[in-house]
Design a protein around this motif. Structure first.
Motif, PDB file in Angstrom:
ATOM      1  N   GLY A  42       0.825  -1.201   0.000  1.00 19.65           N
ATOM      2  CA  GLY A  42       0.000   0.000   0.000  1.00 19.65           C
ATOM      3  C   GLY A  42       0.860   1.252   0.000  1.00 19.65           C
ATOM      4  O   GLY A  42       1.998   1.249  -0.462  1.00 19.65           O
ATOM      5  N   GLY A  43       0.315   2.326   0.549  1.00 19.43           N
ATOM      6  CA  GLY A  43       1.059   3.571   0.618  1.00 19.43           C
ATOM      7  C   GLY A  43       1.064   4.313  -0.701  1.00 19.43           C
ATOM      8  O   GLY A  43       0.574   3.829  -1.723  1.00 19.43           O
ATOM      9  N   ARG A  44       1.649   5.501  -0.690  1.00 16.00           N
ATOM     10  CA  ARG A  44       1.575   6.356  -1.883  1.00 16.00           C
ATOM     11  C   ARG A  44       2.302   5.745  -3.070  1.00 16.00           C
ATOM     12  O   ARG A  44       1.838   5.865  -4.211  1.00 16.00           O
ATOM     13  N   ASN A  45       3.424   5.079  -2.839  1.00 19.40           N
ATOM     14  CA  ASN A  45       4.161   4.506  -3.960  1.00 19.40           C
ATOM     15  C   ASN A  45       3.513   3.223  -4.480  1.00 19.40           C
ATOM     16  O   ASN A  45       3.458   2.994  -5.683  1.00 19.40           O
ATOM     17  N   GLY A  46       3.035   2.392  -3.567  1.00 20.15           N
ATOM     18  CA  GLY A  46       2.353   1.183  -3.998  1.00 20.15           C
ATOM     19  C   GLY A  46       1.085   1.490  -4.775  1.00 20.15           C
ATOM     20  O   GLY A  46       0.826   0.908  -5.838  1.00 20.15           O
ATOM     21  N   ASN A  47       0.295   2.446  -4.274  1.00 17.13           N
ATOM     22  CA  ASN A  47      -0.933   2.813  -4.973  1.00 17.13           C
ATOM     23  C   ASN A  47      -0.635   3.583  -6.258  1.00 17.13           C
ATOM     24  O   ASN A  47      -1.366   3.453  -7.250  1.00 17.13           O
ATOM     25  N   GLY A  48       0.441   4.375  -6.257  1.00 16.62           N
ATOM     26  CA  GLY A  48       0.834   5.054  -7.483  1.00 16.62           C
ATOM     27  C   GLY A  48       1.218   4.074  -8.572  1.00 16.62           C
ATOM     28  O   GLY A  48       0.895   4.269  -9.753  1.00 16.62           O
ATOM     29  N   LEU A  49       1.920   3.016  -8.195  1.00 12.89           N
ATOM     30  CA  LEU A  49       2.271   1.965  -9.151  1.00 12.89           C
ATOM     31  C   LEU A  49       1.014   1.324  -9.728  1.00 12.89           C
ATOM     32  O   LEU A  49       0.902   1.129 -10.950  1.00 12.89           O
ATOM     33  N   VAL A 137       7.537  -9.650  -4.682  1.00 15.34           N
ATOM     34  CA  VAL A 137       6.997  -8.978  -3.498  1.00 15.34           C
ATOM     35  C   VAL A 137       7.312  -7.493  -3.630  1.00 15.34           C
ATOM     36  O   VAL A 137       8.477  -7.107  -3.761  1.00 15.34           O
ATOM     37  N   LEU A 138       6.280  -6.671  -3.611  1.00 13.02           N
ATOM     38  CA  LEU A 138       6.435  -5.219  -3.649  1.00 13.02           C
ATOM     39  C   LEU A 138       6.415  -4.688  -2.221  1.00 13.02           C
ATOM     40  O   LEU A 138       5.545  -5.064  -1.424  1.00 13.02           O
ATOM     41  N   LEU A 139       7.357  -3.813  -1.908  1.00 14.67           N
ATOM     42  CA  LEU A 139       7.439  -3.242  -0.566  1.00 14.67           C
ATOM     43  C   LEU A 139       7.684  -1.742  -0.662  1.00 14.67           C
ATOM     44  O   LEU A 139       8.617  -1.303  -1.346  1.00 14.67           O
ATOM     45  N   GLY A 140       6.879  -0.963   0.024  1.00 17.35           N
ATOM     46  CA  GLY A 140       7.210   0.430   0.227  1.00 17.35           C
ATOM     47  C   GLY A 140       8.206   0.544   1.371  1.00 17.35           C
ATOM     48  O   GLY A 140       8.230  -0.301   2.274  1.00 17.35           O
ATOM     49  N   VAL A 141       9.037   1.557   1.328  1.00 19.03           N
ATOM     50  CA  VAL A 141      10.016   1.801   2.392  1.00 19.03           C
ATOM     51  C   VAL A 141       9.580   3.038   3.173  1.00 19.03           C
ATOM     52  O   VAL A 141       9.408   4.116   2.594  1.00 19.03           O
ATOM     53  N   GLY A 142       9.386   2.880   4.480  1.00 20.16           N
ATOM     54  CA  GLY A 142       8.974   4.003   5.295  1.00 20.16           C
ATOM     55  C   GLY A 142      10.137   4.902   5.674  1.00 20.16           C
ATOM     56  O   GLY A 142      11.305   4.487   5.597  1.00 20.16           O
ATOM     57  N   PRO A 143       9.864   6.136   6.103  1.00 22.43           N
ATOM     58  CA  PRO A 143      10.926   7.049   6.521  1.00 22.43           C
ATOM     59  C   PRO A 143      11.763   6.514   7.683  1.00 22.43           C
ATOM     60  O   PRO A 143      12.893   6.953   7.891  1.00 22.43           O
ATOM     61  N   ASP A 144      11.196   5.541   8.429  1.00 22.10           N
ATOM     62  CA  ASP A 144      11.922   4.913   9.540  1.00 22.10           C
ATOM     63  C   ASP A 144      12.561   3.589   9.118  1.00 22.10           C
ATOM     64  O   ASP A 144      13.025   2.827   9.959  1.00 22.10           O
ATOM     65  N   GLU A 190      11.720 -12.478  -6.324  1.00 23.19           N
ATOM     66  CA  GLU A 190      12.194 -11.102  -6.419  1.00 23.19           C
ATOM     67  C   GLU A 190      11.504 -10.244  -5.370  1.00 23.19           C
ATOM     68  O   GLU A 190      10.295 -10.377  -5.137  1.00 23.19           O
ATOM     69  N   VAL A 191      12.270  -9.355  -4.753  1.00 21.64           N
ATOM     70  CA  VAL A 191      11.738  -8.356  -3.834  1.00 21.64           C
ATOM     71  C   VAL A 191      12.061  -6.981  -4.410  1.00 21.64           C
ATOM     72  O   VAL A 191      13.223  -6.695  -4.718  1.00 21.64           O
ATOM     73  N   TRP A 192      11.040  -6.158  -4.575  1.00 22.19           N
ATOM     74  CA  TRP A 192      11.218  -4.806  -5.099  1.00 22.19           C
ATOM     75  C   TRP A 192      10.857  -3.806  -4.009  1.00 22.19           C
ATOM     76  O   TRP A 192       9.739  -3.824  -3.479  1.00 22.19           O
ATOM     77  N   LEU A 193      11.785  -2.934  -3.675  1.00 27.23           N
ATOM     78  CA  LEU A 193      11.554  -1.899  -2.666  1.00 27.23           C
ATOM     79  C   LEU A 193      11.348  -0.559  -3.364  1.00 27.23           C
ATOM     80  O   LEU A 193      12.173  -0.132  -4.174  1.00 27.23           O
ATOM     81  N   LEU A 194      10.242   0.107  -3.040  1.00 29.61           N
ATOM     82  CA  LEU A 194       9.856   1.351  -3.700  1.00 29.61           C
ATOM     83  C   LEU A 194      10.011   2.514  -2.729  1.00 29.61           C
ATOM     84  O   LEU A 194       9.529   2.451  -1.593  1.00 29.61           O
TER      85      LEU A 194
END
Length: 238
Positions: A42-49, A137-144, A190-194
Motif C-alpha cells: 500500500g502507501g503512496r508509492n504502492g498505490n501510485g504503481l 513482493v512489492l514493498l514500500g520503504v517508510g521514513p523509519d 524477487e523483492v522490489w523496494l519502492l
C-alpha cells in the motif's frame, strides 16, 4: 549494497517504469510456469504503481485470470475501510481488470475475525496452500526504514517461526496490523523496494549503505533478485 538500484527522474516516471517492469515480470512468470503471484504493497508509492498500471496499455499483456494477488501487510480494519490496503488497491487497479476473484487473497478484515492474531493465522493457512514461491513482493520503504508492517525494534520484526504475524502497538496508525514476516518475504523470487520523495532519502541511504544493518529495509532479499526502485529525491547522493 543490498540489491540493484534503479533511479528514476521523479515519482511519476518511477510509477510508470515500475508498472512496465511488473507487466514484464508477470508475463514472464506466466509463460514459464503458467501463472504468476505478486504481493502488493500500500502507501503512496504502492498505490501510485497500481494506478500507473491501470492507465498503461501494456496491462492487456497480462492474463489477469492467471494471477494470484496477496498483500504484504494490512491494517486491521473493517472490510471496505478506506485505510485498508485492499480497499485502496481495488480503487487504483483491481476493479478495472478481469481478475479471478478466487485468486485474490486479502487479509481478513476486523469485521470477519475476532482478532488480528486470528487474521494472521487465517492468512498463514491460506498462504500454506499456495503453489510455489511468490514471483514478486512489492514493498514500500517508510521514513523509519520499515517495510510491510515490520517496524524497527518491534517484536514482529524478529518473528521467524511463522509466515504471518499480528502487529500490535505499531508506531504508525492504526496500531493493529497484520504482516508477512521477514522469512515469508524472503522466500520470494524477487523483492522490489519502492521509495520516492525526500522524506525517504535518509532511510534509503541507511539501508543501502549498511550503516544500519538492523533496519528492516536492509534485511529483505529476494532469492533471485532484490531491486531498489527510487526517484532522484529518495536516491542517495552519488
Amino acid at each position: 549494497m543490498t540489491g540493484q538500484v534503479v533511479v528514476h527522474e521523479d515519482k511519476d516516471v518511477m510509477a510508470r517504469a515500475t508498472a512496465a517492469r511488473l507487466v514484464t515480470a508477470i508475463v514472464d512468470a506466466q509463460t514459464a510456469r503458467g501463472s504468476a503471484s505478486v504481493v502488493l504493497t500500500g502507501g503512496r508509492n504502492g498505490n501510485g504503481l497500481l494506478a500507473a498500471l491501470a492507465a498503461s496499455p501494456a496491462r492487456d499483456a497480462v492474463d489477469w485470470a492467471r494471477l494470484d494477488l496477496w498483500w504484504g501487510d494490512e491494517r486491521f480494519l473493517p472490510d471496505g475501510d478506506p485505510d485498508r490496503n485492499h480497499t485502496q488497491a481495488r480503487a487504483a487497479l483491481l476493479d478495472a481488470v478481469p481478475l479471478d476473484p478466487a485468486r485474490v487473497y486479502p487479509v481478513p478484515p476486523s469485521d470477519a475475525v475476532a482478532s488480528a492474531a486470528a487474521a494472521a493465522d487465517a492468512y498463514a493457512a491460506e498462504l500454506a496452500t499456495a503453489t510455489g514461491p511468490f514471483d514478486v513482493v512489492l514493498l514500500g520503504v517508510g521514513p523509519d526504514t520499515h517495510v510491510a508492517s515490520l517496524f524497527p525494534g518491534h517484536p514482529a520484526l524478529e518473528v521467524t517461526d511463522r509466515t504471518v504475524v499480528a502487529v500490535h502497538d505499531a508506531p504508525r496508525p492504526p496500531p493493529v496490523r497484520v504482516s508477512l514476516t521477514l522469512p515469508a518475504i524472503g522466500s520470494a523470487r524477487e523483492v522490489w523496494l519502492l521509495a520516492a520523495g525526500e522524506d525517504k532519502a535518509e532511510a534509503v541511504a541507511a539501508a543501502l549503505s549498511g550503516a544500519d544493518p538492523s533496519a528492516p529495509a536492509a534485511r529483505v532479499r529476494g532469492t533471485e533478485r532484490t531491486l531498489w526502485l527510487l526517484d532522484r529525491a529518495a536516491a542517495p547522493a552519488a
